[in-house]
Design an enzyme around this catalytic site. Structure first.
Site, PDB file in Angstrom:
ATOM      1  N   GLY A   1      76.081  30.736 -11.497  1.00  0.00           N
ATOM      2  CA  GLY A   1      76.122  28.797 -11.030  1.00  0.00           C
ATOM      3  C   GLY A   1      77.168  28.433 -11.669  1.00  0.00           C
TER       4      GLY A   1
ATOM      5  N   ASP B   1      80.118  25.620  -4.972  1.00  0.00           N
ATOM      6  CA  ASP B   1      81.372  26.443  -5.978  1.00  0.00           C
ATOM      7  C   ASP B   1      82.455  25.500  -6.064  1.00  0.00           C
ATOM      8  OD1 ASP B   1      80.265  28.843  -7.133  1.00  0.00           O
ATOM      9  OD2 ASP B   1      79.279  28.594  -5.655  1.00  0.00           O
TER      10      ASP B   1
END
Length: 341
Positions: A50, A227
């Site tokens: 993550g 991201d």
């Protein structure tokens, strides 16, 4: 450094530990993280993952190293090595830049406080994103997600799943279609696990079923994370996101990207400039996890395995950030160029 506790990372009694996400959902194992090599290995193995969380994890590790007496030169070298561990996720670079700025101005003693602030900021950013997104989604909506974007991927409630968490807290009772997310099954293993923890009604689907659901009118909105978001609104996310966006555009399903301002890279002009990590062929040739390993392809099968793809801004309905919700016109006018929390 004071005690810090999140779903998948914790710093208690000056010991940094990471929940091994590779072993979820069937085993919950906490791993000690004591060195830069430990953190780099965990990032590469996706034991910690993550974009927001790996930035927080790297920051906490540097803070612990400083508390253990590591000198300034070695801290800079560790930061440089950590930066290279996940090239697509810009949160990692942004957080490390904050840590190095603190090192420049206050020396190693400044790092624990800075890491604490980054951790607590991420919790606040998740709260703001969640509230902003929940205002857009009607009660009882069918929401489709990709990969994992919850408390396993952040220090707080999450990005896209943070919105779902807020909907649930507001008694809007969403139903969530969970893309299994090949090749590493972060949806099937991690998002399904989080939905059960949250008590959210969900249905697990194979990635290639999403378009069928849209054609049948069973998807009201799609929420994904990111991201890295380029200045023009293009964004990189777990591979398969682009396909969802194309299908959503064709079927006129609202498609939202949910991310904190720390995921925006104003220095990156567009999606073509985002570096895309390519991972091991073994991830496509088979699967591994707490259940063991399975190989289903020929051992010498040629594999293409990019970890991310880039979704063009023109396919995005809205960018849900902690600063607010932005539409295509605002993004085209440069809304991402001057963000501040």
């Amino acid at each position: 450094m004071k005690d810090l506790l999140a779903t998948s990372i914790r710093c208690l009694d000056n010991q940094l530990e990471v929940l091994d996400q590779h072993q979820l959902p069937h085993k919950e194992i906490w791993l000690p993280c004591r060195t830069a090599d430990d953190m780099i290995d965990m990032i590469k193995k996706l034991q910690i993952r993550g974009a927001p969380l790996i930035g927080i994890g790297a920051s906490l590790l540097l803070a612990r190293l400083a508390e253990d007496g590591m000198g300034e030169a070695d801290l800079r070298e560790a930061a440089s090595r950590l930066r290279a561990a996940r090239p697509t996720a810009v949160n990692l670079m942004n957080n490390l830049d904050s840590m190095l700025t603190a090192l420049d101005t206050g020396g190693p003693d400044a790092l624990p406080y800075t890491a604490e602030q980054l951790f607590e900021e991420d919790v606040r950013l998740c709260q703001k994103m969640s509230a902003n997104g929940a205002n857009l989604i009607a009660a009882g909506s069918n929401v489709l997600t990709h990969c994992n974007t919850g408390s396993l991927a952040t220090a707080g409630a999450g990005t896209a799943i943070g919105v779902i968490t807020a909907l649930q807290a507001q008694d809007k009772h969403p139903h969530v279609y969970v893309d299994e997310t090949r090749p590493l099954l972060q949806g099937g293993r991690l998002t399904a696990w989080e939905m059960q923890k949250l008590g959210v009604d969900y249905t697990l689907i194979c990635d290639n079923m999403a378009a069928l659901l849209m054609a049948q009118g069973k998807v009201d909105a799609i929420l994904v994370g990111s991201d890295r978001i380029a200045a023009n609104g293009d964004f990189a996310n777990k591979v398969g996101t682009y396909s969802l966006a194309v299908n959503a555009h064709y079927h006129q399903v609202p498609f939202y990207v949910v991310a904190p301002y720390t995921t925006v890279d104003p220095a990156c002009p567009n999606g073509a400039a985002i570096p895309i990590e390519e991972r091991s062929a073994q991830e496509v040739q088979g699967v591994s996890g707490s259940f063991g390993e399975v190989l289903w392809s020929p051992k010498n099968a040629r594999v293409f395995n990019p970890a991310f793809d880039v979704t063009p801004a023109k396919l995005v309905t809205g960018w849900i950030l902690d600063n607010g919700v932005f539409d295509q016109e605002q993004i085209a006018q440069g809304a991402l160029l001057h963000l501040n929390n």
